[in-house]
Design an enzyme around this catalytic site. Sequence first.
Site, PDB file in Angstrom:
ATOM      1  N   GLY A   1      88.936  47.573 -39.244  1.00  0.00           N
ATOM      2  CA  GLY A   1      87.656  47.047 -38.764  1.00  0.00           C
ATOM      3  C   GLY A   1      86.628  47.096 -39.881  1.00  0.00           C
ATOM      4  O   GLY A   1      86.499  48.104 -40.574  1.00  0.00           O
ATOM      5  N   GLY A   2      85.914  45.984 -40.068  1.00  0.00           N
ATOM      6  CA  GLY A   2      84.955  45.888 -41.171  1.00  0.00           C
ATOM      7  C   GLY A   2      83.561  45.521 -40.698  1.00  0.00           C
ATOM      8  O   GLY A   2      82.838  44.776 -41.360  1.00  0.00           O
TER       9      GLY A   2
ATOM     10  N   VAL B   1      90.915  46.698 -43.538  1.00  0.00           N
ATOM     11  CA  VAL B   1      91.688  45.666 -42.847  1.00  0.00           C
ATOM     12  C   VAL B   1      90.823  45.125 -41.719  1.00  0.00           C
ATOM     13  O   VAL B   1      90.316  45.899 -40.902  1.00  0.00           O
ATOM     14  CB  VAL B   1      92.970  46.249 -42.222  1.00  0.00           C
TER      15      VAL B   1
ATOM     16  N   THR C   1      78.954  43.388 -35.032  1.00  0.00           N
ATOM     17  CA  THR C   1      77.663  43.973 -35.416  1.00  0.00           C
ATOM     18  C   THR C   1      76.642  42.867 -35.653  1.00  0.00           C
ATOM     19  O   THR C   1      75.446  43.027 -35.404  1.00  0.00           O
ATOM     20  CB  THR C   1      77.831  44.801 -36.719  1.00  0.00           C
TER      21      THR C   1
ATOM     22  N   SER D   1      75.878  40.362 -34.070  1.00  0.00           N
ATOM     23  CA  SER D   1      75.168  39.860 -32.893  1.00  0.00           C
ATOM     24  C   SER D   1      74.103  40.818 -32.370  1.00  0.00           C
ATOM     25  O   SER D   1      73.353  40.453 -31.460  1.00  0.00           O
ATOM     26  CB  SER D   1      76.156  39.575 -31.763  1.00  0.00           C
TER      27      SER D   1
ATOM     28  N   PHE E   1      61.411  50.652 -27.371  1.00  0.00           N
ATOM     29  CA  PHE E   1      62.702  50.291 -26.803  1.00  0.00           C
ATOM     30  C   PHE E   1      62.939  51.099 -25.534  1.00  0.00           C
ATOM     31  O   PHE E   1      62.320  52.147 -25.319  1.00  0.00           O
ATOM     32  CB  PHE E   1      63.825  50.554 -27.823  1.00  0.00           C
TER      33      PHE E   1
ATOM     34  N   PHE F   1      95.629  41.543 -39.068  1.00  0.00           N
ATOM     35  CA  PHE F   1      95.485  42.067 -37.710  1.00  0.00           C
ATOM     36  C   PHE F   1      96.428  43.255 -37.529  1.00  0.00           C
ATOM     37  O   PHE F   1      97.653  43.113 -37.667  1.00  0.00           O
ATOM     38  CB  PHE F   1      95.833  40.953 -36.714  1.00  0.00           C
TER      39      PHE F   1
ATOM     40  N   GLN G   1      78.386  49.836 -20.164  1.00  0.00           N
ATOM     41  CA  GLN G   1      76.975  49.476 -20.024  1.00  0.00           C
ATOM     42  C   GLN G   1      76.786  47.990 -19.720  1.00  0.00           C
ATOM     43  O   GLN G   1      77.317  47.142 -20.442  1.00  0.00           O
ATOM     44  CB  GLN G   1      76.237  49.809 -21.315  1.00  0.00           C
TER      45      GLN G   1
ATOM     46  N   HIS H   1      74.009  45.231 -19.821  1.00  0.00           N
ATOM     47  CA  HIS H   1      72.682  44.950 -20.362  1.00  0.00           C
ATOM     48  C   HIS H   1      71.933  44.145 -19.313  1.00  0.00           C
ATOM     49  O   HIS H   1      72.479  43.180 -18.780  1.00  0.00           O
ATOM     50  CB  HIS H   1      72.810  44.153 -21.666  1.00  0.00           C
TER      51      HIS H   1
ATOM     52  N   LEU I   1      73.010  37.357 -25.189  1.00  0.00           N
ATOM     53  CA  LEU I   1      72.056  38.467 -25.079  1.00  0.00           C
ATOM     54  C   LEU I   1      70.620  38.036 -25.353  1.00  0.00           C
ATOM     55  O   LEU I   1      70.336  37.394 -26.357  1.00  0.00           O
ATOM     56  CB  LEU I   1      72.466  39.548 -26.089  1.00  0.00           C
TER      57      LEU I   1
ATOM     58  N   GLU J   1      66.653  43.492 -25.761  1.00  0.00           N
ATOM     59  CA  GLU J   1      65.731  44.428 -25.135  1.00  0.00           C
ATOM     60  C   GLU J   1      64.387  44.449 -25.861  1.00  0.00           C
ATOM     61  O   GLU J   1      63.359  44.780 -25.281  1.00  0.00           O
ATOM     62  CB  GLU J   1      66.362  45.827 -25.176  1.00  0.00           C
TER      63      GLU J   1
ATOM     64  N   ARG K   1      68.941  51.014 -19.501  1.00  0.00           N
ATOM     65  CA  ARG K   1      69.683  49.823 -19.092  1.00  0.00           C
ATOM     66  C   ARG K   1      70.447  49.995 -17.792  1.00  0.00           C
ATOM     67  O   ARG K   1      70.545  49.059 -16.993  1.00  0.00           O
ATOM     68  CB  ARG K   1      70.645  49.425 -20.201  1.00  0.00           C
TER      69      ARG K   1
ATOM     70  N   HIS L   1      77.953  44.860 -21.784  1.00  0.00           N
ATOM     71  CA  HIS L   1      77.400  44.873 -23.140  1.00  0.00           C
ATOM     72  C   HIS L   1      78.062  45.889 -24.065  1.00  0.00           C
ATOM     73  O   HIS L   1      78.253  45.623 -25.240  1.00  0.00           O
ATOM     74  CB  HIS L   1      75.908  45.183 -23.032  1.00  0.00           C
TER      75      HIS L   1
ATOM     76  N   GLU M   1      81.457  51.780 -32.006  1.00  0.00           N
ATOM     77  CA  GLU M   1      81.704  51.597 -30.568  1.00  0.00           C
ATOM     78  C   GLU M   1      83.149  51.907 -30.183  1.00  0.00           C
ATOM     79  O   GLU M   1      83.424  52.305 -29.047  1.00  0.00           O
ATOM     80  CB  GLU M   1      81.337  50.165 -30.134  1.00  0.00           C
TER      81      GLU M   1
ATOM     82  N   ARG N   1      74.119  54.646 -22.918  1.00  0.00           N
ATOM     83  CA  ARG N   1      73.535  54.612 -24.251  1.00  0.00           C
ATOM     84  C   ARG N   1      72.122  54.043 -24.200  1.00  0.00           C
ATOM     85  O   ARG N   1      71.858  53.101 -23.450  1.00  0.00           O
ATOM     86  CB  ARG N   1      74.389  53.729 -25.157  1.00  0.00           C
TER      87      ARG N   1
ATOM     88  N   ASN O   1      70.296  52.877 -30.313  1.00  0.00           N
ATOM     89  CA  ASN O   1      71.041  54.018 -30.869  1.00  0.00           C
ATOM     90  C   ASN O   1      72.399  53.609 -31.434  1.00  0.00           C
ATOM     91  O   ASN O   1      72.976  54.342 -32.228  1.00  0.00           O
ATOM     92  CB  ASN O   1      71.262  55.103 -29.808  1.00  0.00           C
TER      93      ASN O   1
END
Lengths: 250, 568
Positions: free
Chosen positions: B12-13, B36, B46, B48, B117, B157, B231, B233, B243, B246, B277, B345, B369, B380, B384
């Site tokens: 994950g990048g 990878v 991230t 978004s 927030f 993958f 969660q 949203h 989205l 907030e 939320r 969310h 996450e 959450r 944060n």
Amino acid sequence: MSDHKTIKITVLRYRPEEEDAPTEQTYEVEFRDDWVVLDALNHIKDHIDGTLSFRWSCRMGVCGSCGMMVNGEPKLTCAAMLRDYYPKEVRVEPLVNFPIVRDLVTDMTDFMDKLKAVKPWIIREEEKPVSEGEYRQTPDQLKDYKQFSQCINCMLCYAACPVYGLEHDFVGPAAIALGHRYNLDSRDEGIQQRQHVIASKEGIWECTYVGECSVVCPKHVDPAEAIQQTKVATTTNRFKSLVMPWGNKT
Amino acid sequence: MNIPMHDVLLVGGGGAGLRAAIAASETYRGADIGVVSKVYPMRSHTVSAEGGTAAVMREDDNLDLHAYDTIKGSDFLCDQDVVEAFVKEAVDEVIQLEHWGCPWSRDEDGRVSVRAFGGMSVKRTLYAADKTGFHMLHALFQTSLKYDAITRYDEWFVTSLLVEDGRVCGVTALNIRSGNIHAIGAKSVIICTGGAGKIFPFTTNAAIKNGDGMALAYRIGCPLKDLEFVQYHPTGLPGTGILMTEASRGEGGHLVNSQGERYLSEYVPGKMELGPRDILSRSFIHEERKDNVFKGPDGSYVHLDLRHLGEKIIDERLPFVRELTRNYVGIDPVYEPIPVRPVVHYCMGGVHTDINGATPIPGLYAAGEAACVSLNGANRLGSNSLTECLVFGARAGQVAAQHAADTDFADSASMARMAQDEQKRIETQFFGTNGKERVANIRDDLRKTMEEGAGIFRTEDALKTTCDTIRTLKERYKNIGIDDHSRVFNTDLVNALELGYMLDVAEGLAHSALLRRESRGSHARSDYEERDDENFLKHSLAYQTDGDPRIEYLPVTLTRWEPEERTY
């Protein structure tokens, strides 16, 4: 079912293990007023033909994955409403000016190399320790480069650029805009390290200022403006470097 | 077979993965780092994130206040030692990101700006207009390009974690472009693959968020913690789930029902639109039951009204909201209210880690996450999670690098054999049969049952049905057939593999939710409406077995804050 509106989607197909050259294939899908072109492609993949390959992710115009040619224009397919084309057929092809990997998937390795070549990171002669807090930057200083930081690397500008289409050494609109973004950042001192790429023959001087890059940019980055600003600054700096050999950022 | 080897390998990048990669290379000079990612890193989800990144930056704020807000927001299910470390390190991390070029919005004096927030008592959310995640991700990615120690595997993958003698020693991964399966050896592997929002039908999450890394860990015996906490949203666009940050409420936007009332006065009078939320999303359902909502083709909705903020504030601080609403619903928030409803969310749960991102399996780490370090507990607080990617990405990167410095690589011949076995497994399962089940059909059925059983309000009966349905879907998955049997860029195959991950995470989630017979944070049981600290002030741990998952429990770490009634 019969009163459902439908729309024809013709896509370029290229399966390198099976065929030597691209072909095309037409699918007829339900027309929905709230669908984007990408939704139609996903409908095809999920329910008609799982072999159709394309990239996508966020479906909100910010990840930059789903750029394709839609009726000959470079578009984010997640932001191209199907209703803007209906009832005419929609043609979807991979972004031009890039090698095709498979179907609508292009090879963007060249851009990734060029991005790295413009050193798109903050360069300082001396790093300030984190313990000393943030660099101060006023809203006006932020405004100087903010627009050029909005690039989502979607490659539409490269597909629109006639120069890149002919001359693949050209650094190209997005990479130049991103290099320029750091040159304009009040925190940065790396302009000299970027100039041999950006201000080179393959950099800004290759650009003939057609401006198509800025027309197609979905984020209003205006790469043509970045190139123009750099041309002006470079010319000024060349002059300045004769009288002030230490150079300076403007 | 020549197998690439890395001291530390990121799966994950996105925000957490890139932060971890940089931290690893700075901790252990000479370390060789691999990243990878199934997409080019700058496509990670991230990108978004909109509203901002929390850290204590101003004189009117302090670390204990940020900690208390987070703990209360979590409905006391976070680990308080984790929260204390988080609020402290958050400050340096956001400054570090500033030094790396993140274009934070600024005050006139040049300091980074902060905004209000949900659930935060003071303004402490740094932001880059309303594209904070986008700017963070690109700043991290572009900065990562200067580290020669980092080797990227873009559009690879991961299909399994390699384990030898009880420790993780690498991964097998599909090179999507070639269609070949390779082994990549590593002394430490860090999972940063994000959440699993796509197991639900209606989500802000991108297509790539299928719980890949959670399932990878689960399959080698690593527990998934607190998975039942999902969660919603409160403000997504109906239909698409896009989205509406907030921050639009942080900047002063109102939520208004079909009666023209700011209905939150009934539910969170002390906070109104800046309530947490979970409570805001439930308030929507209560209004729906009272028939105080608008009806549309994509379900009911309420209005997010920004008109009183004026065009200047909207353009300066919420330009993306304006762009999105104009493009996708043809509404200009300067002149019209925006239709919104709650939408899945964020996963509070994930791969169980300690305060450093280490899992119980030697050599395996997780952050962001995908992980559950127990910062977020049962709910959450907005802003944060981007900070979490930075703080715990950095921690995991450092600890994984230290582990790598003291560890040897596993035997490459045995890894090569494992990769060959994996290639055979995948070819047999997906190319060797004429299965009749389509990926999209099983996926749609999964999403439907998740919403029915594990949505905003849950009951024993509905959850049992969901657990049963997932069991049936897993059987159907064995009979999967894909159209595409070619190798080059076979996204049909990738989608089928992702569906396997989704089913595993969904199973763990539904069973954890079934056994938590209380209401806490985002987990609202209509049949157990009260929080039950006596029996459930503890984390759930879901372990995969041959049958239904085994659920165990772990105490919550309390330091200075006793659980109290959570009202706002």
